[in-house]
Motif scaffolding. Structure first.
Motif, PDB file in Angstrom:
ATOM      1  N   TRP A 130      39.890  -8.963  82.613  1.00  0.00           N
ATOM      2  CA  TRP A 130      38.637  -9.115  83.365  1.00  0.00           C
ATOM      3  C   TRP A 130      37.455  -8.499  82.625  1.00  0.00           C
ATOM      4  O   TRP A 130      36.299  -8.862  82.872  1.00  0.00           O
ATOM      5  CB  TRP A 130      38.765  -8.490  84.761  1.00  0.00           C
ATOM      6  N   LEU A 131      37.718  -7.584  81.719  1.00  0.00           N
ATOM      7  CA  LEU A 131      36.623  -6.940  80.976  1.00  0.00           C
ATOM      8  C   LEU A 131      35.864  -7.935  80.104  1.00  0.00           C
ATOM      9  O   LEU A 131      34.697  -7.701  79.766  1.00  0.00           O
ATOM     10  CB  LEU A 131      37.157  -5.782  80.140  1.00  0.00           C
ATOM     11  N   PHE A 132      36.510  -9.031  79.734  1.00  0.00           N
ATOM     12  CA  PHE A 132      35.779 -10.053  78.967  1.00  0.00           C
ATOM     13  C   PHE A 132      34.588 -10.573  79.774  1.00  0.00           C
ATOM     14  O   PHE A 132      33.515 -10.818  79.224  1.00  0.00           O
ATOM     15  CB  PHE A 132      36.701 -11.221  78.596  1.00  0.00           C
ATOM     16  N   PHE A 133      34.755 -10.727  81.090  1.00  0.00           N
ATOM     17  CA  PHE A 133      33.664 -11.214  81.939  1.00  0.00           C
ATOM     18  C   PHE A 133      32.591 -10.143  82.144  1.00  0.00           C
ATOM     19  O   PHE A 133      31.402 -10.464  82.214  1.00  0.00           O
ATOM     20  CB  PHE A 133      34.192 -11.696  83.291  1.00  0.00           C
ATOM     21  N   VAL A 134      33.010  -8.897  82.217  1.00  0.00           N
ATOM     22  CA  VAL A 134      32.039  -7.800  82.319  1.00  0.00           C
ATOM     23  C   VAL A 134      31.168  -7.782  81.064  1.00  0.00           C
ATOM     24  O   VAL A 134      29.941  -7.676  81.132  1.00  0.00           O
ATOM     25  CB  VAL A 134      32.748  -6.443  82.531  1.00  0.00           C
ATOM     26  N   TRP A 135      31.815  -7.921  79.926  1.00  0.00           N
ATOM     27  CA  TRP A 135      31.118  -7.966  78.631  1.00  0.00           C
ATOM     28  C   TRP A 135      30.082  -9.092  78.627  1.00  0.00           C
ATOM     29  O   TRP A 135      28.917  -8.882  78.288  1.00  0.00           O
ATOM     30  CB  TRP A 135      32.159  -8.169  77.529  1.00  0.00           C
ATOM     31  N   ALA A 136      30.505 -10.286  79.023  1.00  0.00           N
ATOM     32  CA  ALA A 136      29.604 -11.439  79.030  1.00  0.00           C
ATOM     33  C   ALA A 136      28.461 -11.244  80.031  1.00  0.00           C
ATOM     34  O   ALA A 136      27.313 -11.600  79.752  1.00  0.00           O
ATOM     35  CB  ALA A 136      30.388 -12.710  79.358  1.00  0.00           C
ATOM     36  N   ALA A 137      28.759 -10.652  81.184  1.00  0.00           N
ATOM     37  CA  ALA A 137      27.732 -10.431  82.204  1.00  0.00           C
ATOM     38  C   ALA A 137      26.677  -9.438  81.726  1.00  0.00           C
ATOM     39  O   ALA A 137      25.477  -9.623  81.975  1.00  0.00           O
ATOM     40  CB  ALA A 137      28.364  -9.942  83.504  1.00  0.00           C
ATOM     41  N   VAL A 138      27.090  -8.403  81.035  1.00  0.00           N
ATOM     42  CA  VAL A 138      26.131  -7.423  80.503  1.00  0.00           C
ATOM     43  C   VAL A 138      25.217  -8.090  79.479  1.00  0.00           C
ATOM     44  O   VAL A 138      23.998  -7.874  79.480  1.00  0.00           O
ATOM     45  CB  VAL A 138      26.869  -6.203  79.899  1.00  0.00           C
ATOM     46  N   ILE A 139      25.783  -8.916  78.636  1.00  0.00           N
ATOM     47  CA  ILE A 139      24.964  -9.626  77.642  1.00  0.00           C
ATOM     48  C   ILE A 139      24.005 -10.583  78.344  1.00  0.00           C
ATOM     49  O   ILE A 139      22.829 -10.680  77.989  1.00  0.00           O
ATOM     50  CB  ILE A 139      25.858 -10.338  76.613  1.00  0.00           C
TER      51      ILE A 139
END
Length: 191
Positions: free
Chosen positions: A137-146
């Motif tokens: 799920w951290l991949f989506f957190v990463w994308a959301a921050v960007i």
């Protein structure tokens, strides 16, 4: 549609002009730059083929294909829609906080950053979740921050990010689903 665009503009000014602080002013412009996020992708591009051998090589190919699809699809929509970026719109440009040195001249909808990162996040989530579990799920957190960073620094509206995220997740879902049905990552048996 006018209500949606009005909401989009209001949310843009909250993120870009009111919900700000010195830490975000310093950090978020970096979050959208390749030298910040490239090490994660470089790690994946080395880690997966190294650990999964030939299947990892195919993962790498699908990863790159996912990026190419999201990037070109976003460019297509930018040219089709022709929405001006906040800092390029003469009506609101004087009120936009621009926190980047280079301001793009391309269209605003959809965000290529959002499409690319959410596409790669979805692809990685689908294909790596069996190996890394809930951490995927951290991949989506990463994308959301960007994506959030794009609005914060003044180069996109929130709807540009949502559109790019949806476009990217669709591409990642298709490429990741195809990869899982045809190849799937598994550790090679060594005997």
């Amino acid at each position: 549609m006018n209500d949606l665009l009005t909401w989009d503009l209001k949310l843009f000014f909250y993120i870009n002009g009111k919900w700000t602080n010195g830490l975000f002013d310093f950090l978020l412009p970096w979050m959208r730059e390749p030298y910040f996020w490239a090490p994660l992708y470089l790690f994946l591009l080395i880690f997966v083929p190294y650990n999964f051998r030939w299947r990892g090589f195919f993962w790498l190919v699908f990863f790159i294909i996912t990026f190419a699809i999201t990037d070109q699809s976003s460019l297509f929509f930018k040219n089709l829609v022709g929405r001006l970026r906040p800092g390029n719109d003469p009506v609101i440009a004087p009120y936009v906080r621009v926190l980047v040195d280079y301001y793009p001249r391309s269209g605003s909808f959809t965000s290529s950053h959002a499409a690319n990162h959410f596409g790669l996040a979805m692809f990685s989530f689908i294909t790596l979740r069996p190996q890394i579990g809930k951490w995927a799920w951290l991949f989506f957190v990463w994308a959301a921050v960007i994506g959030y960073s794009q609005v914060y620094v003044g180069v996109h509206y929130p709807l540009d990010i949502v559109g790019g995220a949806l476009l990217g997740m669709l591409a990642g879902l298709l490429s990741g689903g195809f990869f899982q049905r045809r190849i799937r990552l598994e550790l090679e048996q060594t005997t």
